[in-house]
Design a protein around this motif. Structure first.
Motif, PDB file in Angstrom:
ATOM      1  N   GLN A 203      62.082  30.723 143.775  1.00  0.00           N
ATOM      2  CA  GLN A 203      63.100  30.872 142.729  1.00  0.00           C
ATOM      3  C   GLN A 203      62.578  30.572 141.324  1.00  0.00           C
ATOM      4  OE1 GLN A 203      67.128  29.562 143.717  1.00  0.00           O
ATOM      5  NE2 GLN A 203      67.347  28.666 141.664  1.00  0.00           N
ATOM      6  N   GLU A 207      62.811  33.299 138.329  1.00  0.00           N
ATOM      7  CA  GLU A 207      63.604  32.994 137.128  1.00  0.00           C
ATOM      8  C   GLU A 207      62.770  33.162 135.868  1.00  0.00           C
ATOM      9  OE1 GLU A 207      66.729  29.902 136.986  1.00  0.00           O
ATOM     10  OE2 GLU A 207      65.783  29.163 138.815  1.00  0.00           O
ATOM     11  N   ARG A 214      67.769  34.925 136.447  1.00  0.00           N
ATOM     12  CA  ARG A 214      68.069  33.624 135.824  1.00  0.00           C
ATOM     13  C   ARG A 214      69.481  33.602 135.257  1.00  0.00           C
ATOM     14  NH1 ARG A 214      64.199  33.614 132.467  1.00  0.00           N
ATOM     15  NH2 ARG A 214      65.323  34.306 130.620  1.00  0.00           N
ATOM     16  N   ASN A 215      69.879  34.683 134.600  1.00  0.00           N
ATOM     17  CA  ASN A 215      71.217  34.733 134.004  1.00  0.00           C
ATOM     18  C   ASN A 215      72.316  34.708 135.066  1.00  0.00           C
ATOM     19  OD1 ASN A 215      70.059  34.869 131.466  1.00  0.00           O
ATOM     20  ND2 ASN A 215      70.186  37.100 131.326  1.00  0.00           N
ATOM     21  N   LEU A 217      72.048  33.370 138.102  1.00  0.00           N
ATOM     22  CA  LEU A 217      72.068  32.016 138.649  1.00  0.00           C
ATOM     23  C   LEU A 217      72.849  31.070 137.745  1.00  0.00           C
ATOM     24  CD1 LEU A 217      68.418  31.767 139.973  1.00  0.00           C
ATOM     25  CD2 LEU A 217      70.437  31.142 141.313  1.00  0.00           C
ATOM     26  N   ASN A 218      72.575  31.158 136.456  1.00  0.00           N
ATOM     27  CA  ASN A 218      73.295  30.305 135.501  1.00  0.00           C
ATOM     28  C   ASN A 218      74.788  30.580 135.535  1.00  0.00           C
ATOM     29  OD1 ASN A 218      70.914  29.099 134.675  1.00  0.00           O
ATOM     30  ND2 ASN A 218      70.617  30.461 132.914  1.00  0.00           N
TER      31      ASN A 218
END
Length: 282
Positions: A203, A207, A214-215, A217-218
């Motif tokens: 991961q 990311e 990444r976006n 996940l955030n």
């Protein structure tokens, strides 16, 4: 029609690298009641024909065709097959689409052709096609070691999952060849499984290289603890019921693809095959 279900890596630890370049792993596989579908029809002329090609993948390079021909060779059958694919799982998503398609082909044609090779031999054939194929052939949620082929069946909670699909396809080879990939996570024993814990060593690499992942996940982490599956790109969070997953899904951007699915310790493919055998009185 037979299902080719998705899988999730609930965690993925990279524990080392072998002399041949392959990585040693420890991971926890669980199936989803969502995936591709495959149709089969027997042919008498020995030809293998996939009638629903995938863009950018040559007919003879498709894992479905390769699996069918491998089973032909190993079983010695003179039969062939017409094949149809209803493709729902994204390529490069880390949810096992191609591997699952190959496993469903092996099991479906083993039944259609009357080969009766058994799960052990079919899993061994599957390993020639990809490290994730054996878990789909065996059809049980499992703790996996080695390159992913050493499987210990486990019984896990079966929550509902919201799986987000970032708009990017990720190469497994790229991530495993990344110099920054952590390759020394301590080995754990199956009795010490960190269900709901653990992490995915791939991961951080993804990311850093793919802001799309990444976006997402955030974003998803604002609602539920989220993690990437496999080498990406799909991201998932678990929920006690479908309603809670649906509530979060309605707060996601309309441009973000996703699906909601139930976790399964017994693969939907094996559930379907067991029903077929029961109906046939086998």
């Amino acid at each position: 029609m037979l299902p080719a279900p998705a899988k999730l890596n609930l965690f993925l630890h990279v524990t080392g690298r072998r002399a041949d370049g392959y990585h040693t792993l420890q991971t926890l596989f669980q199936f989803l009641d969502y995936g591709d579908w495959l149709g089969f029809r027997c042919r008498d002329d020995g030809q293998i024909r996939l009638h629903t090609p995938i863009a950018g993948v040559a007919h003879d390079d498709n894992l479905i065709v390769r699996a069918a021909r491998l089973l032909q060779q190993q079983s010695g059958t003179a039969l062939g097959a017409d094949l149809w694919l209803d493709k729902r799982l994204p390529m490069g998503g880390g949810i096992g689409g191609g591997s699952s398609d190959a496993a469903t082909t092996l099991l479906g044609l083993d039944h259609l052709w009357g080969c009766e090779l058994g799960l052990e031999r079919l899993a061994a054939l599957g390993l020639q096609l990809g490290a994730d194929v054996p878990v789909f052939v065996r059809g049980r949620a499992a703790f996996a070691e080695g390159v992913g082929e050493q499987l210990t069946p486990v019984t896990l909670d079966e929550p509902w999952y919201l799986v987000a699909v970032p708009a990017v396809s990720i190469s497994t080879a790229e991530i495993f060849s990344a110099p920054e990939l952590t390759r020394h996570t301590p080995v754990i024993k199956v009795c010490g499984l960190p269900e709901g814990g653990g992490h995915n060593d791939c991961q951080p690499v993804v990311e850093a290289r793919y802001p799309e992942v990444r976006n997402v996940l955030n974003l998803l982490n604002k609602f539920v603890q989220s993690r990437m599956t496999g080498t990406g790109a799909c991201v998932f969070g678990s929920f006690p019921n479908a309603s809670d997953a649906d509530k979060v899904s309605r707060q996601l951007p309309v441009t973000l693809k996703y699906f909601i699915a139930h976790g399964c310790n017994l693969s939907p493919l094996h559930q379907r095959l067991e029903r077929c055998k029961a109906e046939a009185g086998v």
